[in-house]
Motif scaffolding. Structure first.
Motif, PDB file in Angstrom:
ATOM      1  N   GLN A   1       9.586   7.526 -10.894  1.00 31.25           N
ATOM      2  CA  GLN A   1       8.310   6.984 -10.464  1.00 31.25           C
ATOM      3  C   GLN A   1       7.409   6.615 -11.641  1.00 31.25           C
ATOM      4  O   GLN A   1       6.388   5.958 -11.464  1.00 31.25           O
ATOM      5  CB  GLN A   1       7.582   8.002  -9.581  1.00 31.25           C
TER       6      GLN A   1
ATOM      7  N   ALA B   1       0.832  -1.202   0.000  1.00 26.70           N
ATOM      8  CA  ALA B   1       0.000   0.000   0.000  1.00 26.70           C
ATOM      9  C   ALA B   1       0.871   1.259   0.000  1.00 26.70           C
ATOM     10  O   ALA B   1       1.881   1.336   0.705  1.00 26.70           O
ATOM     11  CB  ALA B   1      -0.922  -0.005   1.214  1.00 26.70           C
ATOM     12  N   ASP B   2       0.491   2.229  -0.830  1.00 29.02           N
ATOM     13  CA  ASP B   2       1.135   3.543  -0.925  1.00 29.02           C
ATOM     14  C   ASP B   2       2.506   3.501  -1.589  1.00 29.02           C
ATOM     15  O   ASP B   2       3.144   4.544  -1.737  1.00 29.02           O
ATOM     16  CB  ASP B   2       1.279   4.204   0.456  1.00 29.02           C
ATOM     17  N   ALA B   3       3.007   2.331  -1.981  1.00 27.36           N
ATOM     18  CA  ALA B   3       4.299   2.239  -2.654  1.00 27.36           C
ATOM     19  C   ALA B   3       4.076   2.138  -4.157  1.00 27.36           C
ATOM     20  O   ALA B   3       3.157   1.447  -4.605  1.00 27.36           O
ATOM     21  CB  ALA B   3       5.087   1.031  -2.162  1.00 27.36           C
TER      22      ALA B   3
ATOM     23  N   ASN C   1      10.783   8.217  -0.786  1.00 29.28           N
ATOM     24  CA  ASN C   1      10.379   8.387  -2.175  1.00 29.28           C
ATOM     25  C   ASN C   1      11.520   8.074  -3.136  1.00 29.28           C
ATOM     26  O   ASN C   1      12.640   8.559  -2.983  1.00 29.28           O
ATOM     27  CB  ASN C   1       9.891   9.822  -2.424  1.00 29.28           C
TER      28      ASN C   1
END
Length: 366
Positions: free
Chosen positions: A243, A152-154, A202
């Motif tokens: 990203q 989650a969130d990665a 990040n």
């Protein structure tokens, strides 16, 4: 007087609700689970077929046959003759396999287990060759297993790859030369990096690699080190990784270089022929796409390594003797063992240095 009449009929059976209710509940649970399993299996097939039709980011996937199996313990997508390619990528890579199985646990759909079966073929355009040429690798393994866990969130989750008894052959299209690699075991792990408070960092990923019992066979001589690699172990952190999604390793490297990405290696162990090295340091790519950086290294049996480099003409004997004498003296002042030397390993301006000795030329990665 009349005698009372005795009722000798058997009493009606008692209702055994204590047995019926659990059995009914179990049957209901099985029915609900069955509906759930087949619903998820149907959605999985639809999702896979929709993904193949979309060709996300230029990725083309195909297969000859797809079967959804595994009831009741897992949901497994079994592909016959699967393939994937990126025809618009700079390297124009393509992969084809004899078979592949992707398994999901019904109670944890965020975890995928992958098994590759039979021979795997991977081809790609050699972007470093002066003329267009394609290289091809064919590989088989006793076991080729992978795992992906969504986090989650990665941007990307945890990956684990484990390959045993690998036998791979590689043909270089530009020269026609053939190489072969065998390995007892190869392991790769990566996950999003976290800080001391378990928060995601990040653009950073932790990477672990281990290779055991590797043998390289080439029509070109492997100078100094030879074909036998006993072990390679690395613990590292990739920083400033883009990203955005990529299906091309070259495009990913370009973006990583543009953002000033760095690979920090906290532990590196290499036991390759006469080389017995333990090191840590970091590197990046220079403007010409070559490795650039520095490691602090400890080399055991450095004299044996120097002898091999002199024998194969990588360094001159006089330079090797001067370097050895100086490094041994410094190491003794530092209290090290007589067969160990502390030495900087530098990659600078397209050359690889062991201390003061330039021992190899570094070519652009792409």
């Amino acid at each position: 007087m009349t005698d009372p009449v005795t009722d000798i009929r058997p009493a009606p059976p008692k209702r055994r609700w204590g047995l019926f209710l659990p059995a009914a509940a179990l049957l209901l649970l099985v029915a609900v689970y069955t509906v759930y399993w087949f619903t998820i299996a149907g959605e999985l097939r639809e999702g896979v077929e929709a993904f193949a039709a979309r060709r996300d980011n230029g990725l083309v996937v195909s297969w000859d046959d797809l079967a959804i199996t595994g009831y009741p313990y897992r949901i497994e997508a079994d592909f016959t003759a699967p393939g994937a390619s990126a025809p618009d990528a700079p390297e124009e890579w393509a992969w084809h396999g004899e078979g592949a199985a992707f398994a999901l646990l019904p109670y944890n759909l965020r975890h995928v287990i992958v098994n590759l079966e039979g021979e795997q073929t991977f081809s790609y355009r050699d972007v470093t060759a002066s003329a267009p040429a394609r290289n091809e690798a064919r590989a088989t393994a006793a076991k080729a297993w992978g795992s992906y866990v969504d986090v989650a969130d990665a941007p990307f989750g945890r990956i684990a790859i484990d390959i045993e008894e690998l036998d791979a052959r590689h043909r270089r299209g530009a020269t026609g030369l053939n190489d072969r690699l065998t390995a007892e075991r190869l392991q790769f792990h990566t996950r999003a990096a976290i800080d001391e408070a378990n928060g995601l960092i990040n653009g950073s990923y932790d990477v672990a690699i281990q290779a055991d019992g590797v043998v390289l066979e080439s029509e070109e001589k492997i100078l100094a080190l030879g074909p036998n690699i006993k072990q390679i172990v690395a613990q590292a952190r990739l920083r400033d990784l883009p990203q955005t999604p990529h299906v091309s390793a070259i495009e990913l490297l370009r973006e990583w270089q543009r953002t000033g990405g760095v690979l920090s290696i906290s532990e590196l162990i290499v036991k390759w022929g006469p080389l017995d090295l333990a090191a840590h340091g970091e590197f990046k790519l220079d403007a010409r796409r070559r490795l650039e950086g520095q490691f602090d290294a400890k080399i055991t049996g450095f004299e044996t390594l120097l002898d091999a480099m002199v024998r194969d003409g990588l360094v001159k004997e006089r330079e090797a003797n001067v370097a050895l004498a100086g490094l041994v003296l410094v190491s003794q002042f530092q209290g090290k063992k007589t067969n160990e030397v502390r030495i900087p390993v530098m990659m600078r301006e397209g050359l690889l240095y062991l201390g003061p000795l330039a021992v190899a030329r570094l070519e652009p990665l792409y």
